[in-house]
Write a protein that holds these residues in place. Structure first.
Motif, short mmCIF file in Angstrom:
data_model
loop_
_atom_site.label_atom_id
_atom_site.label_comp_id
_atom_site.label_asym_id
_atom_site.label_seq_id
_atom_site.Cartn_x
_atom_site.Cartn_y
_atom_site.Cartn_z
N HIS A 21 0.82 -1.32 0.04
CA HIS A 21 -0.17 -0.13 -0.11
C HIS A 21 0.90 1.12 -0.07
O HIS A 21 1.93 1.28 0.52
N TRP A 22 0.36 2.34 -0.58
CA TRP A 22 1.26 3.58 -0.64
C TRP A 22 1.60 3.99 0.76
O TRP A 22 2.56 4.63 1.10
N HIS A 69 -5.72 7.58 5.84
CA HIS A 69 -6.35 7.05 4.72
C HIS A 69 -7.67 6.30 5.38
O HIS A 69 -7.56 5.81 6.34
N SER A 131 -11.71 10.75 -4.56
CA SER A 131 -11.80 10.21 -6.13
C SER A 131 -13.26 10.45 -6.35
O SER A 131 -14.10 10.27 -5.70
N ALA A 159 -9.70 7.38 -9.50
CA ALA A 159 -8.60 6.67 -8.74
C ALA A 159 -9.25 5.82 -7.63
O ALA A 159 -8.49 5.37 -6.94
N ILE A 162 -8.01 4.83 -3.83
CA ILE A 162 -6.74 5.37 -3.51
C ILE A 162 -5.93 4.22 -2.79
O ILE A 162 -5.32 4.69 -1.93
N ASN A 163 -6.00 3.23 -2.93
CA ASN A 163 -5.36 2.03 -2.40
C ASN A 163 -4.83 1.06 -3.35
O ASN A 163 -4.89 1.12 -4.56
N HIS A 168 -3.01 1.88 -6.54
CA HIS A 168 -2.00 2.87 -6.03
C HIS A 168 -1.21 2.21 -4.81
O HIS A 168 -1.20 2.01 -3.70
N TRP A 171 2.07 5.31 -5.15
CA TRP A 171 1.49 6.62 -5.22
C TRP A 171 2.24 7.87 -5.16
O TRP A 171 2.03 8.61 -4.43
N GLU A 172 3.33 7.77 -5.97
CA GLU A 172 4.40 8.94 -5.95
C GLU A 172 3.86 10.27 -6.32
O GLU A 172 3.97 11.32 -5.67
N GLN A 173 2.65 10.25 -7.17
CA GLN A 173 1.89 11.58 -7.27
C GLN A 173 1.52 12.42 -5.91
O GLN A 173 1.33 13.36 -5.92
N GLY A 174 0.95 11.33 -5.01
CA GLY A 174 0.56 11.62 -3.64
C GLY A 174 1.42 12.74 -2.91
O GLY A 174 1.19 13.56 -2.12
#
Length: 193
Positions: A21-22, A69, A131, A159, A162-163, A168, A171-174
């Motif tokens: 997980h992210w 989360h 999302s 998205a 978002i898990n 994800h 999730w580098e974009q996060g």
């Protein structure tokens, strides 16, 4: 914001965040990051989860940024309404990702003990990321929570929750949302100085 001067507390939701997980990736990647551990991830108890968060923040005197989360987001909201003021002051901000709408029709029974969702503004800067196709909270409900909590809001396209299930893993974009939150925190600190 100097990373050594801040601690990141990761707050997973129902059933925890597995290794892929992210949140687990972020815990390994961010300096001074640790996880708020819960006694029972599968049968969440609001009182126990809030108490665990309070203990985790109180364990050190270092300022904290919360990274929550799902049910962890609702835990933050409950905690903020009842925290010891000295502990509350240590939180610099919160990144709240894919909040679980525990008031929605068909909400899984283990989560219903977290209803009703607090509607009080959070006393620290926060950024809520949802999302447009998350089964746990519709975009309208995400925006309602953001308004109630005085949080900046972002709605991602397609998205999911978002898990891991929605793809994800890292999730580098996060991190862009975390950096945006940190910029807001620094801006607020400069205004107060």
């Amino acid at each position: 914001m100097r990373s050594q001067a801040i601690r990141y507390l990761i707050l997973p939701g129902w059933q925890g965040s597995p290794d892929d997980h992210w949140q687990s990736h972020w815990q390994r990647s961010l300096p001074n990051a640790s996880r708020v551990e819960q006694a029972d991830w599968d049968n969440p108890n609001r009182t126990a989860w809030v108490a665990a968060l309070e203990r985790a923040i109180d364990a050190e005197r270092t300022p904290v940024i919360l990274v929550a989360h799902s049910l962890g987001c609702v835990t933050v909201a409950h905690w903020a309404t009842q925290s010891d003021p000295d502990v509350l002051r240590r939180v610099r901000g919160a990144l709240l990702v894919a909040p679980a709408d525990v008031e929605r029709p068909g909400c899984p029974e283990p989560l219903t003990g977290f209803a009703p969702i607090p509607r009080e503004p959070l006393p620290f800067p926060s950024l809520l990321v949802g999302s447009d196709n998350d089964h746990a909270a519709s975009p309208v409900r995400v925006m309602d929570m953001a308004r109630d909590w005085s949080a900046e809001a972002a709605i991602l396209t397609g998205a999911g929750h978002i898990n891991v299930k929605s793809g994800h893993h890292r999730w580098e974009q996060g991190f862009a949302y975390l950096y945006r939150l940190q910029a807001r925190i620094e801006q607020q600190a400069r205004r107060r100085a």
